[in-house]
Design a protein around this motif. Sequence first.
Motif, mmCIF file in Angstrom:
data_model
loop_
_atom_site.group_PDB
_atom_site.id
_atom_site.type_symbol
_atom_site.label_atom_id
_atom_site.label_comp_id
_atom_site.label_asym_id
_atom_site.label_seq_id
_atom_site.Cartn_x
_atom_site.Cartn_y
_atom_site.Cartn_z
ATOM 1 N N GLU A 62 0.751 -1.146 0.030
ATOM 2 C CA GLU A 62 -0.017 -0.036 0.090
ATOM 3 C C GLU A 62 1.026 1.476 -0.049
ATOM 4 O O GLU A 62 1.757 1.306 0.892
ATOM 5 C CB GLU A 62 -0.758 0.102 1.040
ATOM 6 C CG GLU A 62 -1.931 1.353 1.263
ATOM 7 C CD GLU A 62 -2.733 0.970 2.575
ATOM 8 O OE1 GLU A 62 -3.279 2.248 2.812
ATOM 9 O OE2 GLU A 62 -2.985 0.157 2.879
ATOM 10 N N GLY A 63 0.502 2.064 -0.909
ATOM 11 C CA GLY A 63 1.550 3.506 -1.243
ATOM 12 C C GLY A 63 2.810 3.661 -1.800
ATOM 13 O O GLY A 63 3.365 4.431 -2.018
ATOM 14 N N GLU A 66 2.735 4.907 -5.664
ATOM 15 C CA GLU A 66 2.605 6.341 -5.589
ATOM 16 C C GLU A 66 3.817 7.021 -5.048
ATOM 17 O O GLU A 66 4.341 8.134 -5.558
ATOM 18 C CB GLU A 66 1.474 6.767 -4.926
ATOM 19 C CG GLU A 66 0.090 6.402 -5.532
ATOM 20 C CD GLU A 66 -0.296 4.749 -5.130
ATOM 21 O OE1 GLU A 66 0.458 4.287 -4.158
ATOM 22 O OE2 GLU A 66 -1.282 4.242 -5.636
ATOM 23 N N ALA A 67 4.221 6.858 -3.920
ATOM 24 C CA ALA A 67 5.485 7.329 -3.308
ATOM 25 C C ALA A 67 6.722 7.044 -4.174
ATOM 26 O O ALA A 67 7.475 8.130 -4.463
ATOM 27 C CB ALA A 67 5.788 6.390 -1.720
ATOM 28 N N LYS A 70 6.846 9.708 -6.951
ATOM 29 C CA LYS A 70 7.116 10.959 -6.617
ATOM 30 C C LYS A 70 8.620 10.939 -6.258
ATOM 31 O O LYS A 70 9.322 12.071 -6.548
ATOM 32 C CB LYS A 70 6.224 11.482 -5.375
ATOM 33 C CG LYS A 70 4.844 11.417 -5.604
ATOM 34 C CD LYS A 70 4.082 12.012 -4.509
ATOM 35 C CE LYS A 70 2.819 11.429 -4.226
ATOM 36 N NZ LYS A 70 2.116 11.926 -3.256
ATOM 37 N N ASP A 150 5.508 2.403 7.252
ATOM 38 C CA ASP A 150 4.660 2.388 6.083
ATOM 39 C C ASP A 150 5.377 3.302 5.040
ATOM 40 O O ASP A 150 6.396 4.033 5.452
ATOM 41 C CB ASP A 150 3.364 2.663 6.176
ATOM 42 C CG ASP A 150 3.329 3.833 6.966
ATOM 43 O OD1 ASP A 150 4.187 4.945 6.807
ATOM 44 O OD2 ASP A 150 2.216 4.204 7.787
ATOM 45 N N TRP A 151 4.581 3.454 3.997
ATOM 46 C CA TRP A 151 5.555 4.153 2.877
ATOM 47 C C TRP A 151 5.181 5.742 3.032
ATOM 48 O O TRP A 151 6.084 6.631 2.871
ATOM 49 C CB TRP A 151 4.931 4.102 1.617
ATOM 50 C CG TRP A 151 5.742 3.139 0.879
ATOM 51 C CD1 TRP A 151 5.469 1.775 0.617
ATOM 52 C CD2 TRP A 151 6.968 3.284 0.196
ATOM 53 N NE1 TRP A 151 6.653 1.102 0.290
ATOM 54 C CE2 TRP A 151 7.514 2.059 -0.239
ATOM 55 C CE3 TRP A 151 7.672 4.401 0.139
ATOM 56 C CZ2 TRP A 151 8.902 1.904 -0.831
ATOM 57 C CZ3 TRP A 151 9.047 4.315 -0.661
ATOM 58 C CH2 TRP A 151 9.359 3.157 -0.918
ATOM 59 N N ASP A 152 4.194 6.162 3.872
ATOM 60 C CA ASP A 152 4.174 7.559 4.044
ATOM 61 C C ASP A 152 5.257 8.034 5.112
ATOM 62 O O ASP A 152 5.843 9.297 4.819
ATOM 63 C CB ASP A 152 2.926 7.948 4.925
ATOM 64 C CG ASP A 152 1.539 7.769 4.357
ATOM 65 O OD1 ASP A 152 1.610 7.805 3.047
ATOM 66 O OD2 ASP A 152 0.567 7.517 4.942
ATOM 67 N N SER A 153 5.678 7.267 6.091
ATOM 68 C CA SER A 153 6.789 7.468 6.883
ATOM 69 C C SER A 153 7.888 7.519 6.035
ATOM 70 O O SER A 153 8.989 8.527 6.239
ATOM 71 C CB SER A 153 6.920 6.642 7.938
ATOM 72 O OG SER A 153 7.003 5.500 7.764
ATOM 73 N N TYR A 155 8.405 8.156 2.814
ATOM 74 C CA TYR A 155 8.503 9.013 1.770
ATOM 75 C C TYR A 155 8.613 10.527 2.511
ATOM 76 O O TYR A 155 9.556 11.407 2.001
ATOM 77 C CB TYR A 155 6.993 9.249 1.032
ATOM 78 C CG TYR A 155 6.969 10.368 0.255
ATOM 79 C CD1 TYR A 155 7.509 10.544 -1.011
ATOM 80 C CD2 TYR A 155 6.119 11.461 0.544
ATOM 81 C CE1 TYR A 155 7.205 11.556 -1.852
ATOM 82 C CE2 TYR A 155 6.079 12.694 -0.153
ATOM 83 C CZ TYR A 155 6.900 12.605 -1.523
ATOM 84 O OH TYR A 155 6.657 13.666 -2.417
ATOM 85 N N ALA A 156 8.092 10.803 3.611
ATOM 86 C CA ALA A 156 8.528 12.035 4.447
ATOM 87 C C ALA A 156 9.956 12.218 4.832
ATOM 88 O O ALA A 156 10.572 13.033 4.822
ATOM 89 C CB ALA A 156 7.459 12.178 5.673
ATOM 90 N N CYS A 159 11.976 12.717 1.588
ATOM 91 C CA CYS A 159 11.750 14.100 1.118
ATOM 92 C C CYS A 159 12.909 15.107 2.096
ATOM 93 O O CYS A 159 12.909 16.133 1.633
ATOM 94 C CB CYS A 159 10.431 14.481 1.080
ATOM 95 S SG CYS A 159 9.632 13.799 -0.252
#
Length: 162
Positions: A62-63, A66-67, A70, A150-153, A155-156, A159
């Motif tokens: 999941e994610g 997309e990650a 970007k 997860d991918w949110d962490s 990615y952040a 970045c």
Amino acid sequence: MNKKILYLDMDGVVADFEKRIGELEPSLINFKDHPDQEVLSNKIDQICYANPDIFHDLPPIEGAIEAVGKLAEQYEIFFLSTAMWSLPQSFTGKRIWIEDHFGNLGRKRLILSHRKDLLKGDFLVDDRTKNGASEFEGEHIHFGTSKFPDWDSVYAYLCSKV
């Protein structure tokens, strides 16, 4: 400007190998928590031998898609995975999976190695410490841990490192 090099493991990072194994053998759902890793490894090997095209059709994490898309704007991305030496179809399956899910972004960017520590780069996102991941000279981002669940962490974090 030279982009930093980012390596991404496949199984357990962008491809959900654990989910597919659980679909094929429900007793192995959440297999990372299995108490006997040697027994687990043998069971997984047997599942893969019985399903030699397993690496072709893994669902994405999941994610991840997309990650990664970007992050490719900011990093030079390569997919770095370890194939099963005794299952030649795993080599082809990983190549097909990258093309199916990443298209041109993955073209000629798949590296298969049992020694991830031999590659030069800035970051390696991997869910394990095996096959040289823990000895990687850049920064090992340990996917699936409390710091990078997860991918949110991921990615952040990445970045913030550009």
